[in-house]
Design a protein around this motif. Structure first.
Motif, PDB file in Angstrom:
ATOM      1  N   GLN A 396       0.771  -1.119  -0.089  1.00 35.31           N
ATOM      2  CA  GLN A 396      -0.064   0.020   0.017  1.00 35.31           C
ATOM      3  C   GLN A 396       0.909   1.367  -0.070  1.00 35.31           C
ATOM      4  O   GLN A 396       0.145   2.469   0.045  1.00 35.31           O
ATOM      5  CB  GLN A 396      -0.945   0.230   1.205  1.00 35.31           C
ATOM      6  N   ASN A 397       2.183   1.158   0.146  1.00 34.10           N
ATOM      7  CA  ASN A 397       3.003   2.183   0.160  1.00 34.10           C
ATOM      8  C   ASN A 397       4.073   2.333  -0.981  1.00 34.10           C
ATOM      9  O   ASN A 397       5.198   1.587  -0.982  1.00 34.10           O
ATOM     10  CB  ASN A 397       3.819   2.171   1.522  1.00 34.10           C
ATOM     11  N   GLN A 398       3.728   3.409  -1.704  1.00 34.78           N
ATOM     12  CA  GLN A 398       4.675   3.508  -3.161  1.00 34.78           C
ATOM     13  C   GLN A 398       6.090   3.900  -2.736  1.00 34.78           C
ATOM     14  O   GLN A 398       6.938   3.485  -3.211  1.00 34.78           O
ATOM     15  CB  GLN A 398       4.066   4.546  -4.033  1.00 34.78           C
ATOM     16  N   GLN A 399       6.105   4.637  -1.966  1.00 34.67           N
ATOM     17  CA  GLN A 399       7.487   5.159  -1.278  1.00 34.67           C
ATOM     18  C   GLN A 399       8.368   4.056  -0.632  1.00 34.67           C
ATOM     19  O   GLN A 399       9.535   4.022  -0.894  1.00 34.67           O
ATOM     20  CB  GLN A 399       7.248   6.526  -0.374  1.00 34.67           C
ATOM     21  N   ALA A 400       7.586   3.116   0.103  1.00 33.63           N
ATOM     22  CA  ALA A 400       8.237   2.312   0.634  1.00 33.63           C
ATOM     23  C   ALA A 400       8.777   1.317  -0.089  1.00 33.63           C
ATOM     24  O   ALA A 400       9.987   0.456  -0.176  1.00 33.63           O
ATOM     25  CB  ALA A 400       7.506   1.526   1.733  1.00 33.63           C
ATOM     26  N   GLN A 401       8.017   1.053  -1.485  1.00 38.11           N
ATOM     27  CA  GLN A 401       8.476   0.022  -2.479  1.00 38.11           C
ATOM     28  C   GLN A 401       9.903   0.788  -3.342  1.00 38.11           C
ATOM     29  O   GLN A 401      10.612   0.072  -3.740  1.00 38.11           O
ATOM     30  CB  GLN A 401       7.197  -0.038  -3.444  1.00 38.11           C
ATOM     31  N   GLN A 402       9.582   1.896  -3.271  1.00 38.96           N
ATOM     32  CA  GLN A 402      10.643   2.617  -4.051  1.00 38.96           C
ATOM     33  C   GLN A 402      11.912   2.598  -3.147  1.00 38.96           C
ATOM     34  O   GLN A 402      13.046   2.392  -3.724  1.00 38.96           O
ATOM     35  CB  GLN A 402      10.396   4.217  -4.421  1.00 38.96           C
ATOM     36  N   GLN A 403      11.669   2.694  -1.683  1.00 40.94           N
ATOM     37  CA  GLN A 403      13.129   2.432  -1.010  1.00 40.94           C
ATOM     38  C   GLN A 403      13.712   1.295  -0.958  1.00 40.94           C
ATOM     39  O   GLN A 403      14.786   0.848  -1.079  1.00 40.94           O
ATOM     40  CB  GLN A 403      12.675   2.771   0.473  1.00 40.94           C
ATOM     41  N   LEU A 404      12.895   0.221  -1.351  1.00 36.33           N
ATOM     42  CA  LEU A 404      13.198  -1.197  -1.563  1.00 36.33           C
ATOM     43  C   LEU A 404      13.982  -1.325  -2.953  1.00 36.33           C
ATOM     44  O   LEU A 404      15.019  -2.113  -3.251  1.00 36.33           O
ATOM     45  CB  LEU A 404      12.388  -2.227  -1.201  1.00 36.33           C
ATOM     46  N   ARG A 405      13.287  -0.837  -3.941  1.00 33.96           N
ATOM     47  CA  ARG A 405      13.519  -1.058  -5.373  1.00 33.96           C
ATOM     48  C   ARG A 405      14.842  -0.114  -5.929  1.00 33.96           C
ATOM     49  O   ARG A 405      15.763  -0.618  -6.220  1.00 33.96           O
ATOM     50  CB  ARG A 405      12.547  -0.419  -6.405  1.00 33.96           C
ATOM     51  N   ALA A 406      15.144   0.862  -5.057  1.00 34.84           N
ATOM     52  CA  ALA A 406      16.290   1.906  -5.386  1.00 34.84           C
ATOM     53  C   ALA A 406      17.733   0.861  -5.262  1.00 34.84           C
ATOM     54  O   ALA A 406      18.463   1.088  -6.304  1.00 34.84           O
ATOM     55  CB  ALA A 406      16.284   3.198  -4.710  1.00 34.84           C
ATOM     56  N   PRO A 407      17.900   0.433  -4.072  1.00 37.14           N
ATOM     57  CA  PRO A 407      19.186  -0.437  -4.001  1.00 37.14           C
ATOM     58  C   PRO A 407      19.337  -1.401  -5.091  1.00 37.14           C
ATOM     59  O   PRO A 407      20.415  -1.540  -5.409  1.00 37.14           O
ATOM     60  CB  PRO A 407      19.162  -0.653  -2.647  1.00 37.14           C
ATOM     61  N   ILE A 408      18.621  -2.084  -5.201  1.00 37.73           N
ATOM     62  CA  ILE A 408      18.395  -3.081  -6.160  1.00 37.73           C
ATOM     63  C   ILE A 408      18.706  -2.643  -7.599  1.00 37.73           C
ATOM     64  O   ILE A 408      19.824  -3.209  -8.479  1.00 37.73           O
ATOM     65  CB  ILE A 408      16.982  -4.081  -6.140  1.00 37.73           C
ATOM     66  N   PHE A 409      17.909  -1.444  -8.022  1.00 38.69           N
ATOM     67  CA  PHE A 409      18.421  -1.121  -9.261  1.00 38.69           C
ATOM     68  C   PHE A 409      19.696  -0.688  -9.268  1.00 38.69           C
ATOM     69  O   PHE A 409      20.309  -0.722 -10.316  1.00 38.69           O
ATOM     70  CB  PHE A 409      17.291   0.255  -9.631  1.00 38.69           C
TER      71      PHE A 409
END
Length: 443
Positions: A396-409
């Motif tokens: 439900q939290n787009q910002q939290a998803q981005q925080q997880l996605r950013a270091p992987i990317f």
């Protein structure tokens, strides 16, 4: 519709968007006409309700939707035509606050565009990859640690005094100023002497006790003790010794290996060597990544969105302040003003972040659903018993998803660059790798 540029300064852009009343009215009619076939009202067959009546019934609602869609469409067309990519969400506001139905709509849009990022010849980058092999001494040390964890215990001889390394089982009651305090008592508590499990000075005073002894242990809680009401205070623990055991060395043999899921001692040693070299590789990668970022930072120069730099500098200053003031848990303190050093570091981070993002975009690097799921599961393990709530929060939290996605990317882009760069391997010792890692922390 009219779009007029009002600001063009560096990366900052401003536009006045004017939607005429006629255009807005046409959009309302269009939306009502689209909806007309599905609307049924008393006295009219489905799809036969006159537009005038629909307008009277739904006009205000449709007008708001039409206004929003028209402005969004104008913005999308502007970005498509100009090629601008906003660094952050554009700021949009109506400028005619006294607007009423029948008036033109005037909107002001401002943003900072992402800069044009120059191409980088990734194949010209030269990097050194440190390689550490697991030596016999390291494998033997790890093997001894496994044997220590698998050790068994046996009762000491009757009347024997406890020594460092023994396990003492006891009841105890802790008191401050003669009063027992919450959390300071236990029964049948096992304590390995020398393990530093208790506050400094406690375990040493139990050396020499025997089964049946009653021992008063006097210690002082550290000034920075987590329980503030005990910090810095002297306490007396009345201990009753019930059992003393010594450790029985665990043989380094195939039986030990089987306890850890290996078929033989040689197989266990091979697993240990593999695990150690994986740890060394992880540390070496961090060194190699830092060298890569240093190289990239020296290869490119371009304008940076001021708002991004300002936000990053503020975050750096705030984080470092809390590290220097660990006792302050909340964020209701005075604003932390970034220093010149914080601003310089922020510029580097923003520059490298934009560069890596562009390299990833051009090379079509993507984070897969499987990679995101793995990252979420890894994070969820930090909240035992609350995994489901954590999963729901992430969903439900787009910002939290981005925080997880950013270091992987970022790591995937870095791996992409490693493949193109000229990388030479250099075998070093464990100590040399440790020094290289320590040097990163000093920078």
């Amino acid at each position: 519709m009219q779009v007029t540029e009002t600001l063009n300064e560096g990366l900052k852009r401003g536009y006045q968007i004017t939607v005429t009343a006629a255009e807005l009215d046409a959009k309302v009619v269009e939306k009502l006409t689209e909806a007309q076939p599905e609307i049924q009202m008393k006295g009219f067959r489905k799809g036969k309700v006159p537009l005038a009546l629909l307008r009277k019934q739904f006009g205000q609602q449709i007008l708001g939707e039409a206004m929003q869609e028209t402005i969004d469409g104008a913005m999308s067309k502007h970005f498509e035509d100009s090629g601008d990519r906003p660094a952050l969400q554009p700021q949009v506001k109506m400028t005619n606050d006294d607007w009423k139905e029948g008036d033109d709509v005037a909107v002001e849009m401002s943003y900072e565009k992402l800069p044009e990022i120059p191409e980088v010849d990734l194949k010209s980058i030269t990097l050194e990859k440190l390689v550490v092999k697991a030596g016999e001494a390291e494998v033997e040390e790890a093997l001894q640690n496994l044997a220590q964890n698998a050790k068994s215990w046996e009762d000491r001889a009757e009347g024997a005094a406890a020594e460092k390394g023994d396990k003492v089982t006891m009841d105890f009651v802790g008191k401050v100023d003669g009063e027992a305090f919450e959390g300071g008592s236990a029964e049948d508590f096992p304590l390995e002497l020398g393990s530093a499990q208790f506050i400094p000075g406690f375990e040493e005073q139990l050396e020499g006790v025997k089964v049946g002894d009653e021992k008063a242990v006097t210690v002082s809680f550290p000034e920075d003790y987590r329980a503030e009401h005990l910090a810095g205070k002297e306490a007396v623990f009345d201990c009753t010794i019930k059992k003393i055991e010594s450790s029985v060395p665990t043989p380094l043999d195939d039986e030990l290996a089987k306890q850890y899921g290996a078929e033989s001692l040689d197989a266990l040693k091979a697993q240990i060597a593999e695990r150690l070299e994986a740890e060394y590789a992880g540390a070496a990668r961090q060194v190699q990544k830092r060298k890569l970022l240093d190289a990239l930072d020296g290869m490119v120069s371009f304008d940076l969105p001021p708002t991004l730099v300002e936000a990053e500098a503020g975050q750096i200053a705030h984080q470092l302040w809390h590290e220097e003031n660990p006792d302050v848990q909340g964020h209701d303190h005075a604003k932390i003003e970034p220093t010149e050093e914080h601003n310089k570091l922020a510029e580097r981070r923003v520059r490298l972040g934009l560069l890596l993002a562009e390299l990833g975009r051009v090379s079509e690097v993507e984070v897969t659903e499987a990679e995101m799921t793995q990252a979420v599961m890894a994070q969820a393990r930090q909240y035992p018993g609350q995994e489901r709530q954590f999963f729901e929060f992430i969903q439900q939290n787009q910002q939290a998803q981005q925080q997880l996605r950013a270091p992987i990317f970022e790591d995937k882009v870095v791996d992409y660059i490693f493949e193109l760069a000229q990388v030479s391997e250099t075998e070093v010792s464990k100590e040399e790798l440790e020094k290289a890692v320590e040097s990163l922390e000093d920078e």
